[in-house]
Design an enzyme around this catalytic site. Sequence first.
Site, short mmCIF file in Angstrom:
data_model
loop_
_atom_site.label_atom_id
_atom_site.label_comp_id
_atom_site.label_asym_id
_atom_site.label_seq_id
_atom_site.Cartn_x
_atom_site.Cartn_y
_atom_site.Cartn_z
N CYS A 53 5.71 8.60 7.62
CA CYS A 53 5.73 8.67 6.16
C CYS A 53 4.67 7.75 5.56
O CYS A 53 4.79 6.52 5.63
CB CYS A 53 7.14 8.28 5.66
SG CYS A 53 7.25 8.00 3.89
N CYS A 92 5.85 5.31 2.86
CA CYS A 92 6.64 4.24 3.48
C CYS A 92 5.72 3.11 3.95
O CYS A 92 6.05 1.92 3.82
CB CYS A 92 7.42 4.76 4.68
SG CYS A 92 8.64 6.05 4.28
#
Length: 297
Positions: A31, A34
Amino acid sequence: MIDVTIANFQEEVIEASMTTPVLIDFWAPWCAPCKSLGPILEKVEIAYEGRFKLVKIDSDQEQQLGEAFGIRSIPTCILLMNGQPVDGFTGALTEGKIKEFLDKHLPPAPEEAPPEEEVVPDNAPEAVLERLQSAVATDPASEAARFDYVKHLLSLGREDDAKVAFAPVIAQTAVVRRFDSLKRWMDALDFVAAHADAASAQTTFDAKITANKRDFDARFDQARWLMAEQRWTDALDELLEILMRDKTWSDGLARKTYIAILDIMETPKPKVADGQIPPEDATVATYRRRLSSVVLS
């Protein structure tokens, strides 16, 4: 920042949130948002100096936890207080927005004392003890001050004074992990005190363990003996011998005692410049990794 799995979720998140707000960062290695959010969260955790605890959960590896919190997209952050989720946000927020989010829920930071009032510390044991005693007298509700004071008394061998200082908070051992750690240290001291002949007791432990490496009662007694002598790493090694053979022995008694010793060994982290990560005690870090390796294996 601590990586959390289903194995340590209860201790590192639920129990910890009873005394300190815990912010969970649900993320995944693939991600991109993230990866940008993570360093910002770690920077804010350092800047807030213990006002909240940051933990990270890999949503791919820990799908059960993600489902429990109804995670639908990542990154998602959930704030827990007193064992319950109170708020959250999704997406990679800016540092300012994260602070706004936290400030809605966290108690305000204590005011810093004027520089001219700072006292250069004297590291002599009795001088340290006097400062710690004064800190408890000034703020009897401070868990950190109480922990440091009782720990220092025990390290000086003043067990009776430590028990007197610990008495006002003994009922909190079920909810404050570091108080539970002190109680386990005092229990180890009481265990040793109950054996008049130290040499005979030690010989008995050694003989039992030699005869049966799975005599966990003898190994645990040996660990408590080492703990009472403040031979911390030797005690940790003995507890690891139990955990490598039976991770859940006696309702997790070996693991809980292992964590207690790490709490006792850990020294206060020095303050560092904004954006920097304070150094971690190398020995404590090594034994934390060993515990994680055994528990997750």
